[in-house]
Design a protein around this motif. Sequence first.
Motif, mmCIF file in Angstrom:
data_model
loop_
_atom_site.group_PDB
_atom_site.id
_atom_site.type_symbol
_atom_site.label_atom_id
_atom_site.label_comp_id
_atom_site.label_asym_id
_atom_site.label_seq_id
_atom_site.Cartn_x
_atom_site.Cartn_y
_atom_site.Cartn_z
ATOM 1 N N ASN A 58 0.865 -1.180 0.000
ATOM 2 C CA ASN A 58 0.000 0.000 0.000
ATOM 3 C C ASN A 58 0.899 1.227 0.000
ATOM 4 O OD1 ASN A 58 -2.465 1.540 0.367
ATOM 5 N ND2 ASN A 58 -1.776 1.875 2.466
ATOM 6 N N TYR A 59 0.558 2.217 -0.835
ATOM 7 C CA TYR A 59 1.377 3.414 -0.960
ATOM 8 C C TYR A 59 0.546 4.677 -0.808
ATOM 9 C CZ TYR A 59 4.856 0.312 -3.069
ATOM 10 O OH TYR A 59 5.761 -0.697 -3.299
ATOM 11 N N ALA A 60 1.176 5.711 -0.268
ATOM 12 C CA ALA A 60 0.572 7.031 -0.303
ATOM 13 C C ALA A 60 0.508 7.496 -1.762
ATOM 14 C CB ALA A 60 1.395 8.005 0.523
ATOM 15 N N ASP A 61 -0.529 8.240 -2.091
ATOM 16 C CA ASP A 61 -0.678 8.716 -3.470
ATOM 17 C C ASP A 61 0.528 9.522 -3.927
ATOM 18 O OD1 ASP A 61 -4.274 9.327 -3.264
ATOM 19 O OD2 ASP A 61 -3.138 7.505 -3.701
ATOM 20 N N ARG A 66 6.883 5.974 -7.783
ATOM 21 C CA ARG A 66 8.264 6.430 -7.539
ATOM 22 C C ARG A 66 8.954 5.601 -6.457
ATOM 23 N NH1 ARG A 66 9.189 11.323 -5.473
ATOM 24 N NH2 ARG A 66 7.214 11.423 -4.322
ATOM 25 N N PHE A 67 8.210 5.178 -5.447
ATOM 26 C CA PHE A 67 8.768 4.418 -4.328
ATOM 27 C C PHE A 67 8.306 2.967 -4.408
ATOM 28 C CE2 PHE A 67 9.171 8.101 -1.015
ATOM 29 C CZ PHE A 67 9.853 8.853 -1.947
ATOM 30 N N THR A 68 9.165 2.072 -3.947
ATOM 31 C CA THR A 68 8.821 0.653 -3.891
ATOM 32 C C THR A 68 9.231 0.082 -2.539
ATOM 33 O OG1 THR A 68 9.171 0.388 -6.281
ATOM 34 C CG2 THR A 68 9.098 -1.613 -4.951
ATOM 35 N N ILE A 69 8.275 -0.530 -1.856
ATOM 36 C CA ILE A 69 8.571 -1.194 -0.589
ATOM 37 C C ILE A 69 8.710 -2.690 -0.849
ATOM 38 C CG2 ILE A 69 6.131 -1.498 0.047
ATOM 39 C CD1 ILE A 69 6.988 -0.979 2.978
ATOM 40 N N GLN A 81 12.802 1.611 -1.687
ATOM 41 C CA GLN A 81 13.536 2.163 -2.821
ATOM 42 C C GLN A 81 12.823 3.424 -3.274
ATOM 43 O OE1 GLN A 81 16.460 1.108 -4.384
ATOM 44 N NE2 GLN A 81 16.250 3.037 -5.510
ATOM 45 N N MET A 82 13.545 4.525 -3.247
ATOM 46 C CA MET A 82 12.954 5.826 -3.580
ATOM 47 C C MET A 82 13.628 6.368 -4.838
ATOM 48 S SD MET A 82 12.668 7.474 0.235
ATOM 49 C CE MET A 82 14.449 7.573 0.459
ATOM 50 N N PRO A 87 12.015 17.599 -3.772
ATOM 51 C CA PRO A 87 12.278 18.327 -2.518
ATOM 52 C C PRO A 87 11.199 18.077 -1.462
ATOM 53 C CG PRO A 87 12.769 19.716 -4.387
ATOM 54 C CD PRO A 87 12.146 18.473 -4.951
ATOM 55 N N GLU A 88 9.973 17.888 -1.876
ATOM 56 C CA GLU A 88 8.900 17.645 -0.913
ATOM 57 C C GLU A 88 8.967 16.262 -0.263
ATOM 58 O OE1 GLU A 88 8.570 18.716 -4.071
ATOM 59 O OE2 GLU A 88 6.764 17.874 -5.022
ATOM 60 N N ASP A 89 9.878 15.427 -0.713
ATOM 61 C CA ASP A 89 10.112 14.139 -0.045
ATOM 62 C C ASP A 89 11.045 14.289 1.165
ATOM 63 O OD1 ASP A 89 10.235 12.652 -3.297
ATOM 64 O OD2 ASP A 89 8.575 12.553 -1.872
ATOM 65 N N THR A 90 11.592 15.467 1.346
ATOM 66 C CA THR A 90 12.477 15.709 2.480
ATOM 67 C C THR A 90 11.734 15.516 3.798
ATOM 68 O OG1 THR A 90 13.868 17.251 1.242
ATOM 69 C CG2 THR A 90 13.877 17.447 3.650
#
Length: 119
Positions: A58-61, A66-69, A81-82, A87-90
């Motif tokens: 399950n992923y946040a929108d 872009r990300f894989t768990i 894996q990101m 910048p908003e991923d900071t």
Amino acid sequence: QVRLVESGGGLVQPGGSLRLSCAAYGRIFSITALGWYRQAPGRQRELVATIPTGGTTNYADSVKGRFTISRDNAKNTVYLQMNSLKPEDTAVYYCNAVTQSRGNDYAYWGQGTQVTVSS
């Protein structure tokens, strides 16, 4: 109890990639789900991704595509894996484990690892 040890944070330029790792120790047989959350300055902690034992991810929108768990059960480790970082991923990223005992759920947290996306 479960102890979680995170690694892999750091500074990366926009568009770059990082992989976070979280190793679990202790009563790992009782873990029903593993996940990653993040907290940016002045904001509440939010879910990034979860991977239940034997279930679907399950992923946040904001991170979908872009990300894989993933998890390696032999190493008792969960990864994030990101890619295509923004910048908003900071934020400080926290590993989370949920265990179940006698019908009750318990949550455990890692110490957090800083991810900074900046040019």
